[in-house]
Design a protein around this motif. Structure first.
Motif: not given
Length: 151
Positions: A39-55, A71-79
């Motif tokens: 995923h390239v761009g993981v904040g805002g809309m990108g965060g939604g795309d990551v969650r949708a695809v990885q769901g 934003i990157l650290d938050g996405a990589v370390n999200s639990k």
């Protein structure tokens, strides 16, 4: 002359669709395997795309990229709610070119959720490397970029 009802037409069309599509579905190469997505761009809309695809249960996140370190650290370390990392095999990158170079063969598909001016460079690079791409709109900002994407 027999009249065709709407219900009969829909039923016949559905049967024909299954008959035509079944061979390709049954002979798919990666049945049972996971789709490795970066995923390239993981904040805002990108965060939604990551969650949708990885769901989806057949996807695995192998790379996350964002120029904003927080934003990157938050996405990589999200639990999740149980304290388990959401993307345990994902590697974080600040530069998408570095991610493509380092992960290369480990990527099957890429989502591009960057600011508009970066959609074409990221997407074209991914496609030239043989990756499938999902890109936010607008896809391009110039006719030249549109033609390049089409190539």
């Amino acid at each position: 002359m027999t009249q065709i009802t709407r219900r009969g037409f829909v039923k016949a069309t559905a049967i024909a669709s299954v008959a035509v599509g079944a061979p390709s579905i049954l002979s798919a190469e990666n049945v049972g395997t996971q789709l490795r997505v970066a995923h390239v761009g993981v904040g805002g809309m990108g965060g939604g795309d990551v969650r949708a695809v990885q769901g989806h249960k057949k996807t695995v996140c192998v790379g996350l990229c964002d120029v904003d370190k927080n934003i990157l650290d938050g996405a990589v370390n999200s639990k999740n709610k149980k304290g388990v990392k959401n993307y345990p095999v994902a590697t974080g990158f600040a530069d998408w070119r570095e991610m493509f170079d380092k992960l290369g063969d480990k990527i099957d598909a890429v989502t591009c959720s960057t600011p508009d001016h970066m959609h074409a460079p990221v997407s074209v690079t991914a496609m030239m490397k043989g990756k499938h791409v999902y890109c936010q709109k607008p896809l391009t900002w110039s006719v030249h970029e549109s033609r390049r994407m089409a190539e």
